[in-house]
Design a protein around this motif. Structure first.
Motif, PDB file in Angstrom:
ATOM      1  N   ARG A 109     -24.603 -69.144  14.705  1.00  0.00           N
ATOM      2  CA  ARG A 109     -25.961 -69.990  14.726  1.00  0.00           C
ATOM      3  C   ARG A 109     -26.826 -69.413  13.256  1.00  0.00           C
ATOM      4  O   ARG A 109     -27.517 -70.229  12.720  1.00  0.00           O
ATOM      5  CB  ARG A 109     -26.714 -69.618  15.649  1.00  0.00           C
ATOM      6  CG  ARG A 109     -28.362 -69.739  15.612  1.00  0.00           C
ATOM      7  CD  ARG A 109     -29.001 -70.530  16.684  1.00  0.00           C
ATOM      8  NE  ARG A 109     -27.996 -71.136  17.830  1.00  0.00           N
ATOM      9  CZ  ARG A 109     -28.650 -72.113  18.483  1.00  0.00           C
ATOM     10  NH1 ARG A 109     -29.884 -72.807  18.299  1.00  0.00           N
ATOM     11  NH2 ARG A 109     -28.016 -72.657  19.352  1.00  0.00           N
ATOM     12  N   LEU A 110     -26.725 -68.172  12.916  1.00  0.00           N
ATOM     13  CA  LEU A 110     -27.013 -67.819  11.668  1.00  0.00           C
ATOM     14  C   LEU A 110     -26.413 -68.107  10.437  1.00  0.00           C
ATOM     15  O   LEU A 110     -27.006 -67.835   9.473  1.00  0.00           O
ATOM     16  CB  LEU A 110     -27.718 -66.179  11.969  1.00  0.00           C
ATOM     17  CG  LEU A 110     -28.652 -65.923  13.041  1.00  0.00           C
ATOM     18  CD1 LEU A 110     -28.653 -64.246  13.095  1.00  0.00           C
ATOM     19  CD2 LEU A 110     -29.877 -66.636  12.691  1.00  0.00           C
ATOM     20  N   GLY A 111     -25.346 -68.285  10.803  1.00  0.00           N
ATOM     21  CA  GLY A 111     -24.417 -68.524   9.388  1.00  0.00           C
ATOM     22  C   GLY A 111     -23.897 -67.359   8.761  1.00  0.00           C
ATOM     23  O   GLY A 111     -23.783 -67.118   7.256  1.00  0.00           O
ATOM     24  N   ILE A 112     -23.850 -66.264   9.428  1.00  0.00           N
ATOM     25  CA  ILE A 112     -23.288 -64.880   9.007  1.00  0.00           C
ATOM     26  C   ILE A 112     -22.162 -64.366   9.479  1.00  0.00           C
ATOM     27  O   ILE A 112     -21.493 -64.762  10.360  1.00  0.00           O
ATOM     28  CB  ILE A 112     -24.394 -63.729   8.699  1.00  0.00           C
ATOM     29  CG1 ILE A 112     -24.804 -63.575  10.168  1.00  0.00           C
ATOM     30  CG2 ILE A 112     -25.766 -64.234   7.931  1.00  0.00           C
ATOM     31  CD1 ILE A 112     -25.982 -62.505  10.357  1.00  0.00           C
ATOM     32  N   SER A 113     -21.694 -63.305   8.947  1.00  0.00           N
ATOM     33  CA  SER A 113     -20.311 -62.704   9.440  1.00  0.00           C
ATOM     34  C   SER A 113     -20.724 -61.965  10.771  1.00  0.00           C
ATOM     35  O   SER A 113     -21.687 -61.454  11.178  1.00  0.00           O
ATOM     36  CB  SER A 113     -19.948 -61.693   8.464  1.00  0.00           C
ATOM     37  OG  SER A 113     -18.460 -61.068   9.079  1.00  0.00           O
ATOM     38  N   VAL A 114     -19.836 -62.036  11.843  1.00  0.00           N
ATOM     39  CA  VAL A 114     -19.742 -61.576  13.095  1.00  0.00           C
ATOM     40  C   VAL A 114     -19.803 -59.966  12.925  1.00  0.00           C
ATOM     41  O   VAL A 114     -20.563 -59.354  13.671  1.00  0.00           O
ATOM     42  CB  VAL A 114     -18.446 -61.922  13.995  1.00  0.00           C
ATOM     43  CG1 VAL A 114     -18.480 -61.323  15.276  1.00  0.00           C
ATOM     44  CG2 VAL A 114     -18.580 -63.606  14.248  1.00  0.00           C
ATOM     45  N   SER A 115     -19.221 -59.459  12.004  1.00  0.00           N
ATOM     46  CA  SER A 115     -19.124 -57.937  11.641  1.00  0.00           C
ATOM     47  C   SER A 115     -20.396 -57.461  11.658  1.00  0.00           C
ATOM     48  O   SER A 115     -20.879 -56.405  11.947  1.00  0.00           O
ATOM     49  CB  SER A 115     -18.100 -57.489  10.681  1.00  0.00           C
ATOM     50  OG  SER A 115     -18.207 -58.090   9.641  1.00  0.00           O
TER      51      SER A 115
END
Length: 75
Positions: A25-31
Motif C-alpha cells: 500500500r505504501l510502495g516501500i520494501s517489506v523489510s
C-alpha cells in the motif's frame, strides 16, 4: 530448542501478512516495514506487537467483508 524452531515455523507459515500488505500500500520494501515494527517494539516495550495484532485482525475482517467483484454479473 526444537520448540523455538517449531514456533518460528508456525508463525512463518500462518502469518497474517500485515507487513507485506502495508508495504504494498505504501510502495516501500517489506523489510523496511518489518524493521520499523522491530525498532518500535524496542522503544515502546512491546506495544507495537499489540498494534500489529490489531492491524492483522482488522485486515482479516476487511477481507471477510469486502470482496472484489469483476463484473456486474457477480452479484
Amino acid at each position: 530448542m526444537k520448540w523455538i524452531h517449531s514456533l518460528r515455523h508456525f508463525f512463518e507459515r500462518h502469518g497474517f501478512a500485515v507487513s507485506s500488505r502495508f508495504a504494498d500500500r505504501l510502495g516501500i520494501s517489506v523489510s523496511n516495514v518489518r524493521l520499523f515494527f522491530i525498532y518500535i517494539s524496542f522503544v515502546t516495550v512491546g506495544l507495537s506487537f499489540g498494534i500489529y495484532l490489531t492491524l492483522a485482525f482488522l485486515l482479516k475482517l476487511k477481507d471477510l467483508v469486502y470482496t472484489k467483484r469483476t463484473s456486474v454479473f457477480d452479484l
